[in-house]
Write a protein that holds these residues in place. Structure first.
Motif, PDB file in Angstrom:
ATOM      1  N   ILE A  21       0.864  -1.177   0.000  1.00 18.06           N
ATOM      2  CA  ILE A  21       0.000   0.000   0.000  1.00 18.06           C
ATOM      3  C   ILE A  21       0.902   1.229   0.000  1.00 18.06           C
ATOM      4  O   ILE A  21       1.829   1.319   0.800  1.00 18.06           O
ATOM      5  N   VAL A  22       0.625   2.152  -0.908  1.00 15.63           N
ATOM      6  CA  VAL A  22       1.400   3.378  -1.005  1.00 15.63           C
ATOM      7  C   VAL A  22       0.458   4.569  -0.814  1.00 15.63           C
ATOM      8  O   VAL A  22      -0.565   4.681  -1.499  1.00 15.63           O
ATOM      9  N   PHE A  23       0.800   5.440   0.138  1.00 16.82           N
ATOM     10  CA  PHE A  23       0.043   6.673   0.371  1.00 16.82           C
ATOM     11  C   PHE A  23       0.854   7.853  -0.152  1.00 16.82           C
ATOM     12  O   PHE A  23       2.065   7.939   0.078  1.00 16.82           O
ATOM     13  N   SER A  24       0.179   8.776  -0.837  1.00 12.77           N
ATOM     14  CA  SER A  24       0.859   9.962  -1.339  1.00 12.77           C
ATOM     15  C   SER A  24      -0.128  11.122  -1.441  1.00 12.77           C
ATOM     16  O   SER A  24      -1.338  10.947  -1.251  1.00 12.77           O
ATOM     17  N   ASP A  25       0.390  12.299  -1.763  1.00 12.47           N
ATOM     18  CA  ASP A  25      -0.404  13.512  -1.861  1.00 12.47           C
ATOM     19  C   ASP A  25      -1.255  13.471  -3.129  1.00 12.47           C
ATOM     20  O   ASP A  25      -0.734  13.466  -4.236  1.00 12.47           O
ATOM     21  N   GLY A  26      -2.563  13.424  -2.949  1.00  9.32           N
ATOM     22  CA  GLY A  26      -3.470  13.452  -4.095  1.00  9.32           C
ATOM     23  C   GLY A  26      -4.122  14.800  -4.292  1.00  9.32           C
ATOM     24  O   GLY A  26      -5.134  14.900  -4.977  1.00  9.32           O
ATOM     25  N   LYS A  27      -3.553  15.839  -3.660  1.00  9.49           N
ATOM     26  CA  LYS A  27      -4.060  17.223  -3.716  1.00  9.49           C
ATOM     27  C   LYS A  27      -5.441  17.348  -3.060  1.00  9.49           C
ATOM     28  O   LYS A  27      -5.558  17.895  -1.987  1.00  9.49           O
ATOM     29  N   PRO A 121     -11.106  11.640  -0.173  1.00 14.08           N
ATOM     30  CA  PRO A 121     -11.252  13.076   0.114  1.00 14.08           C
ATOM     31  C   PRO A 121     -10.862  13.409   1.558  1.00 14.08           C
ATOM     32  O   PRO A 121     -11.120  12.627   2.480  1.00 14.08           O
ATOM     33  N   TRP A 122     -10.252  14.577   1.735  1.00 16.09           N
ATOM     34  CA  TRP A 122      -9.835  14.977   3.086  1.00 16.09           C
ATOM     35  C   TRP A 122     -11.013  15.049   4.048  1.00 16.09           C
ATOM     36  O   TRP A 122     -10.846  14.800   5.246  1.00 16.09           O
ATOM     37  N   SER A 123     -12.199  15.367   3.543  1.00 13.19           N
ATOM     38  CA  SER A 123     -13.364  15.511   4.432  1.00 13.19           C
ATOM     39  C   SER A 123     -13.750  14.196   5.105  1.00 13.19           C
ATOM     40  O   SER A 123     -14.474  14.205   6.099  1.00 13.19           O
ATOM     41  N   TYR A 124     -13.264  13.063   4.582  1.00 15.22           N
ATOM     42  CA  TYR A 124     -13.603  11.766   5.172  1.00 15.22           C
ATOM     43  C   TYR A 124     -12.743  11.442   6.393  1.00 15.22           C
ATOM     44  O   TYR A 124     -13.099  10.585   7.196  1.00 15.22           O
ATOM     45  N   PHE A 125     -11.603  12.128   6.526  1.00 16.25           N
ATOM     46  CA  PHE A 125     -10.701  11.827   7.632  1.00 16.25           C
ATOM     47  C   PHE A 125     -11.159  12.536   8.902  1.00 16.25           C
ATOM     48  O   PHE A 125     -11.505  13.712   8.867  1.00 16.25           O
ATOM     49  N   PRO A 126     -11.150  11.825  10.038  1.00 18.15           N
ATOM     50  CA  PRO A 126     -11.447  12.519  11.285  1.00 18.15           C
ATOM     51  C   PRO A 126     -10.329  13.514  11.593  1.00 18.15           C
ATOM     52  O   PRO A 126      -9.194  13.337  11.137  1.00 18.15           O
ATOM     53  N   PRO A 127     -10.618  14.561  12.374  1.00 12.58           N
ATOM     54  CA  PRO A 127      -9.552  15.470  12.781  1.00 12.58           C
ATOM     55  C   PRO A 127      -8.504  14.712  13.596  1.00 12.58           C
ATOM     56  O   PRO A 127      -8.819  13.737  14.284  1.00 12.58           O
ATOM     57  N   ASN A 128      -7.268  15.163  13.508  1.00 15.15           N
ATOM     58  CA  ASN A 128      -6.192  14.663  14.381  1.00 15.15           C
ATOM     59  C   ASN A 128      -5.903  13.176  14.229  1.00 15.15           C
ATOM     60  O   ASN A 128      -5.722  12.463  15.229  1.00 15.15           O
ATOM     61  N   ASN A 173       1.423   4.413  15.332  1.00 14.59           N
ATOM     62  CA  ASN A 173       1.501   5.853  15.090  1.00 14.59           C
ATOM     63  C   ASN A 173       1.575   6.170  13.606  1.00 14.59           C
ATOM     64  O   ASN A 173       2.274   5.496  12.844  1.00 14.59           O
ATOM     65  N   PHE A 174       0.841   7.208  13.219  1.00 17.14           N
ATOM     66  CA  PHE A 174       0.758   7.613  11.812  1.00 17.14           C
ATOM     67  C   PHE A 174       0.314   9.065  11.777  1.00 17.14           C
ATOM     68  O   PHE A 174      -0.635   9.440  12.462  1.00 17.14           O
ATOM     69  N   ARG A 175       0.996   9.876  10.989  1.00 18.73           N
ATOM     70  CA  ARG A 175       0.632  11.284  10.843  1.00 18.73           C
ATOM     71  C   ARG A 175       0.511  11.617   9.362  1.00 18.73           C
ATOM     72  O   ARG A 175       1.409  11.315   8.583  1.00 18.73           O
ATOM     73  N   LEU A 176      -0.584  12.265   8.990  1.00 18.86           N
ATOM     74  CA  LEU A 176      -0.756  12.690   7.606  1.00 18.86           C
ATOM     75  C   LEU A 176       0.327  13.688   7.206  1.00 18.86           C
ATOM     76  O   LEU A 176       0.725  13.754   6.047  1.00 18.86           O
ATOM     77  N   GLN A 177       0.847  14.454   8.193  1.00 20.88           N
ATOM     78  CA  GLN A 177       1.902  15.429   7.895  1.00 20.88           C
ATOM     79  C   GLN A 177       3.179  14.749   7.406  1.00 20.88           C
ATOM     80  O   GLN A 177       3.985  15.365   6.710  1.00 20.88           O
ATOM     81  N   SER A 178       3.372  13.477   7.765  1.00 16.05           N
ATOM     82  CA  SER A 178       4.572  12.776   7.298  1.00 16.05           C
ATOM     83  C   SER A 178       4.501  12.504   5.794  1.00 16.05           C
ATOM     84  O   SER A 178       5.513  12.209   5.162  1.00 16.05           O
ATOM     85  N   ILE A 179       3.298  12.603   5.226  1.00 14.34           N
ATOM     86  CA  ILE A 179       3.116  12.486   3.777  1.00 14.34           C
ATOM     87  C   ILE A 179       3.006  13.867   3.134  1.00 14.34           C
ATOM     88  O   ILE A 179       3.619  14.135   2.104  1.00 14.34           O
ATOM     89  N   MET A 180       2.245  14.741   3.777  1.00 14.88           N
ATOM     90  CA  MET A 180       1.878  16.023   3.167  1.00 14.88           C
ATOM     91  C   MET A 180       2.857  17.145   3.473  1.00 14.88           C
ATOM     92  O   MET A 180       2.820  18.184   2.838  1.00 14.88           O
TER      93      MET A 180
END
Length: 196
Positions: A21-27, A121-128, A173-180
């Motif tokens: 599985i690869v996660f990346s910035d999809g804008k 979509p970003w709106s699907y992710f819970p905050p934090n 542990n996982f942070r979206l900032q580590s991708i974005m």
């Protein structure tokens, strides 16, 4: 950011090339790509590719969960090599308050391998979001196989235990900032209002 699912849910090594599985910035959201063996077992869900399908976890599927461990709010994304998908927003373990949301998802199958690409979509992710886990399921009947990126450790297993992908204590542990990027701020979402 890339992960490989190398173990079954109960910490045994998988007996095939691991699903990657690869996660990346999809804008407009998080791009999630899946690469792995195509088992074609069970057969495809009874809806056309590109559609959402309830109960997709009963088919061949790869899943990723994104958790805010302080609230137990989490997003579940399920992708099927036949082209169907399922999104669940959960507040509390196993408590889905919204599901079957639309998503861009395409797949290609080449022989006994497949590739899927989704834009979540970003709106699907819970905050934090601060933890995650990913899973893969394939096979039918006695051959049903449940695999986990972060499996239940052998020492935690109890007799008769069944796979449960909602064991949040095993997420890592996982942070979206580590991708974005560290300066990236997650867009606010009305979908999670009142779910603190």
């Amino acid at each position: 950011m890339e992960f490989a699912i190398e173990n079954t849910w109960d910490s045994n090594p998988v007996d095939h090339d691991p699903i990657r599985i690869v996660f990346s910035d999809g804008k407009a959201g998080l791009k999630m790509e899946v690469f792995g063996p195509f088992f074609n077992d069970p057969a495809a869900p009874p809806v056309e590719p590109g559609l959402s399908f309830p109960g997709l976890w009963n088919y061949e599927v790869v899943e990723s969960f994104f958790l805010d461990s302080t609230t137990e709010n989490y997003l579940e994304v399920e992708l099927c090599p036949h082209g169907q998908h399922l999104i669940l927003l959960l507040s509390g373990v196993h408590h889905a308050f919204m599901q079957q949301l639309p998503m861009m998802f395409t797949t290609t199958t080449t022989g006994d391998t497949w590739k899927g690409e989704a834009l979540i979509p970003w709106s699907y992710f819970p905050p934090n979001v601060n933890k995650m886990n990913s899973y893969a399921i394939h096979g039918s009947g006695e051959e049903r196989t449940y695999e986990a990126l972060f499996a239940v450790p052998k020492e935690d297993l109890v007799e008769g235990q069944q796979p449960d992908f909602h064991r949040l204590e095993y997420f890592k542990n996982f942070r979206l900032q580590s991708i974005m990027g560290e300066d990236w701020v997650q867009p606010e979402s009305d979908l999670w209002k009142g779910k603190a």
